[in-house]
Write an enzyme that holds these catalytic residues in place. Structure first.
Site, short mmCIF file in Angstrom:
data_model
loop_
_atom_site.label_atom_id
_atom_site.label_comp_id
_atom_site.label_asym_id
_atom_site.label_seq_id
_atom_site.Cartn_x
_atom_site.Cartn_y
_atom_site.Cartn_z
N SER A 20 181.58 -69.86 -24.13
CA SER A 20 181.03 -68.81 -25.75
C SER A 20 181.96 -70.18 -26.45
O SER A 20 181.81 -70.10 -27.53
CB SER A 20 181.54 -67.67 -25.87
OG SER A 20 182.95 -67.44 -25.50
N ASN A 107 190.50 -59.08 -24.07
CA ASN A 107 189.35 -58.38 -24.32
C ASN A 107 190.15 -57.29 -25.92
O ASN A 107 189.51 -57.49 -26.93
CB ASN A 107 189.43 -56.99 -23.46
CG ASN A 107 188.79 -56.86 -21.84
OD1 ASN A 107 188.28 -58.18 -22.39
ND2 ASN A 107 188.65 -56.36 -21.06
N THR A 152 153.02 -50.14 -61.39
CA THR A 152 152.97 -49.49 -59.98
C THR A 152 151.87 -49.99 -59.25
O THR A 152 150.58 -50.32 -59.99
CB THR A 152 153.11 -48.01 -59.98
OG1 THR A 152 151.41 -47.75 -60.75
CG2 THR A 152 153.88 -47.56 -60.41
N HIS A 153 152.48 -50.19 -57.37
CA HIS A 153 150.63 -51.20 -56.92
C HIS A 153 150.34 -52.26 -58.06
O HIS A 153 149.26 -52.56 -57.11
CB HIS A 153 149.67 -50.25 -57.52
CG HIS A 153 149.99 -49.32 -56.82
ND1 HIS A 153 149.79 -48.29 -55.19
CD2 HIS A 153 150.31 -47.49 -57.98
CE1 HIS A 153 150.04 -46.95 -55.37
NE2 HIS A 153 150.37 -46.67 -56.97
N SER A 274 156.41 -80.83 -54.84
CA SER A 274 155.56 -81.01 -53.77
C SER A 274 155.03 -82.74 -53.44
O SER A 274 155.64 -83.65 -54.40
CB SER A 274 154.09 -81.02 -54.43
OG SER A 274 153.38 -81.13 -53.32
N LYS A 280 153.19 -79.34 -58.89
CA LYS A 280 154.16 -78.48 -58.53
C LYS A 280 155.56 -78.14 -58.96
O LYS A 280 156.33 -78.98 -59.41
CB LYS A 280 153.99 -78.59 -57.14
CG LYS A 280 152.60 -78.30 -56.75
CD LYS A 280 151.83 -77.53 -56.73
CE LYS A 280 152.26 -75.76 -55.98
NZ LYS A 280 152.54 -76.08 -54.16
N ASN A 282 157.98 -75.13 -56.77
CA ASN A 282 158.07 -74.57 -56.28
C ASN A 282 158.66 -73.42 -55.92
O ASN A 282 160.84 -74.11 -55.86
CB ASN A 282 157.74 -75.02 -54.60
CG ASN A 282 156.36 -75.87 -54.41
OD1 ASN A 282 155.39 -75.15 -55.17
ND2 ASN A 282 156.12 -76.78 -54.14
N GLU A 287 162.33 -68.00 -52.43
CA GLU A 287 160.87 -67.76 -50.73
C GLU A 287 162.11 -67.73 -49.64
O GLU A 287 162.12 -66.88 -48.26
CB GLU A 287 160.00 -68.77 -50.93
CG GLU A 287 159.19 -68.95 -51.77
CD GLU A 287 157.89 -69.93 -51.89
OE1 GLU A 287 156.81 -69.62 -52.95
OE2 GLU A 287 157.94 -70.79 -50.87
N TYR A 314 184.80 -53.18 -22.00
CA TYR A 314 183.92 -54.03 -22.08
C TYR A 314 183.06 -54.93 -20.81
O TYR A 314 183.47 -54.49 -19.56
CB TYR A 314 185.47 -55.36 -21.59
CG TYR A 314 184.51 -56.88 -22.61
CD1 TYR A 314 184.43 -57.21 -23.46
CD2 TYR A 314 184.65 -57.98 -21.32
CE1 TYR A 314 183.94 -57.88 -24.46
CE2 TYR A 314 183.79 -59.09 -21.64
CZ TYR A 314 183.50 -59.02 -23.16
OH TYR A 314 183.23 -60.73 -23.83
N GLN A 319 179.46 -60.67 -25.16
CA GLN A 319 179.75 -62.36 -25.35
C GLN A 319 179.15 -63.01 -26.77
O GLN A 319 179.18 -63.44 -27.47
CB GLN A 319 180.50 -63.07 -24.58
CG GLN A 319 180.44 -64.53 -24.87
CD GLN A 319 180.52 -65.67 -23.60
OE1 GLN A 319 181.87 -65.20 -22.48
NE2 GLN A 319 180.06 -66.28 -23.16
N LYS A 322 178.77 -62.16 -31.57
CA LYS A 322 178.85 -62.81 -31.87
C LYS A 322 177.92 -64.28 -33.33
O LYS A 322 178.11 -64.14 -34.11
CB LYS A 322 180.00 -63.93 -31.51
CG LYS A 322 180.86 -62.71 -31.31
CD LYS A 322 182.67 -64.25 -30.73
CE LYS A 322 183.66 -63.32 -29.59
NZ LYS A 322 182.57 -62.98 -28.68
#
Length: 458
Positions: A20, A107, A152-153, A274, A280, A282, A287, A314, A319, A322
């Site tokens: 690990s 542990n 709304t919507h 772009s 463009k 963006n 996003e 345990y 393991q 994490k």
């Protein structure tokens, strides 16, 4: 480490699946801090001599300096950060290093290290949220009276103020802040000294190590202490909900920045161009914040599924606790920083927002309310009358306040000239003065209250 029980070493496959260190090396600071607190306690209790404890502590400080300077080496034969530190300590101080592991197990060691790391991640998330909150309050104060369409919507509903809209996200993120803060309270117990699962026969002072590591108290049950990952799940749950709110805010900015809306210009520092279309601009940062929400939620799901069927105490499955936490922490920290910058530095086209609010018959409810208040018409009838007025306005290609009084009287004789006082977008938002409403005076009151909640100087 455990070779006395085995005649042969692990296979290459076992070595690879078992290691690990590639990801848990991030815990090196917590591991060394925990070891220093542990050996100091062993010395105080007379379990290890003061001389040996001093030698071990100086060795641990040397390792910390090396890792700070050069990073943590990855030797998969040493499996994890705990054995990596202990092996290096042995190289520095010799066999006395073996006394460090007295009265503890990996542990309780990993449970402590991981809990300390997540505690720091919680505090970092709270700081990140507070940066977004401060930006939201500042922009809400600036735009307490800026009119925009409320939806709304995704259909124009009623006029609202931009300040009111931004303060909605303030409330969401305040709840997020409280979830991280609550998680900190629940995780404020130190597992160190629980050993493998049953405690230890050595006379430990667990209160001493808990205090040294910044915990309120030691854990009460050794079985629970080494197998508990609720603190990690609390963090991931809070991060998931926070990422949902950030994603919704990011989506608003994405929509608002599109040409059909044109409500906002995102800062150059959080936009891209772009490779083929020169025009463009963006909203990639927004996003990506929206996209990161799915990954954070996936991290929470991953750990929940890992933990759902594990018996005490345990198991090696743990393991895998994490990587999802480390991934989610990186994503939520980055998302918070991006949204703080976006809110603070974006430019709002207030004139365009106002035109959009005026164009969608957003004051239709105000007409219905006027009919109820001034003409004593039941709301359902007023709703029907208003619908007819909206239809006529559509046919004439005007806003509701563009209809003549004769047009309105033709729909219902009870309408008089006073109605025009209620049909502007300014009148509409000013009328929404109930507690929690969008009226500019209410928004300014909520801004002042928000500053107090954040402890901001006015």
């Amino acid at each position: 480490m455990w070779g006395g029980r085995f005649a042969e070493g692990p296979s290459a496959i076992m070595r690879e699946i078992n290691a690990s260190i590639p990801f848990d090396k991030i815990l090196w600071r917590e591991d060394i801090e925990g070891s220093r607190a542990h050996v100091a306690m062993l010395a105080r209790q007379g379990i290890v001599s003061a001389e040996d404890a001093g030698t071990i502590d100086r060795g641990l400080q040397q390792i910390a300096a090396e890792y700070e300077r050069d990073g943590v080496p990855e030797d998969w034969d040493l499996e994890d950060i705990h054995m990596t530190v202990e092996a290096r300590l042995t190289e520095i101080v010799g066999p006395v290093a073996g006394r460090l592991h007295t009265a503890r197990s990996r542990n309780d060691q990993v449970a402590t290290d991981f809990r300390m790391w997540v505690r720091t991640a919680n505090r970092r998330a709270i700081a990140g949220i507070e940066a977004v909150l401060a930006a939201l309050v500042a922009r809400a104060e600036e735009h307490a009276g800026t009119i925009m369409p409320g939806f709304t919507h995704l259909q124009t509903a009623q006029p609202v103020t931009l300040g009111h809209h931004l303060l909605a996200y303030f409330e969401m993120l305040m709840r997020d802040r409280s979830r991280f803060a609550d998680a900190l309270v629940r995780m404020d117990e130190c597992p160190l000294g629980s050993a493998a699962l049953a405690g230890t026969g050595f006379d430990l002072d667990r209160d001493m190590t808990a205090e040294a590591l910044g915990f309120a108290q030691p854990t009460r049950n050794s079985l629970d202490a080494v197998s508990d990952r609720d603190f990690a799940l609390d963090y991931l749950t809070a991060a998931s909900q926070c990422s949902l709110h950030l994603s919704r805010l990011a989506e608003e900015f994405i929509i608002w920045a599109s040409q059909p809306f044109g409500f906002v210009k995102l800062p150059d520092t959080l936009s891209t161009g772009s490779s083929i279309m020169p025009q463009k601009r963006n909203p990639d940062a927004a996003e990506l914040v929206r996209g990161h929400a799915g990954r954070v939620i996936g991290c929470a799901t991953s750990l929940m599924i890992t933990m759902k069927g594990l018996p005490l105490a345990y198991s090696k499955d743990m393991q895998d606790d994490k990587p999802p936490v480390f991934e989610a922490a990186g994503l939520i920290d980055l998302s918070l920083a991006a949204m703080a910058g976006m809110v603070a530095d974006s430019g709002f086209d207030t004139a365009r927002m106002r035109r959009a609010a005026e164009a969608g018959h957003a004051t239709a409810t105000d007409l219905a309310d006027w009919l109820v208040r001034q003409a004593d018409i039941p709301f359902r009838e007023a709703h029907h009358i208003t619908g007819a007025a909206v239809k006529l306005a559509d046919e004439q290609g005007v806003a509701l306040d563009g209809l003549s009084i004769d047009d309105l009287k033709a729909i219902d004789e009870r309408i008089d000239e006073r109605v025009f006082d209620a049909l502007s977008v300014d009148a509409s938002v000013a009328a929404r003065a109930s507690y929690g409403g969008t009226a500019p005076q209410r928004v300014r009151q909520q801004v002042a209250a928000a500053k107090q909640r954040l402890g901001m100087e006015d």
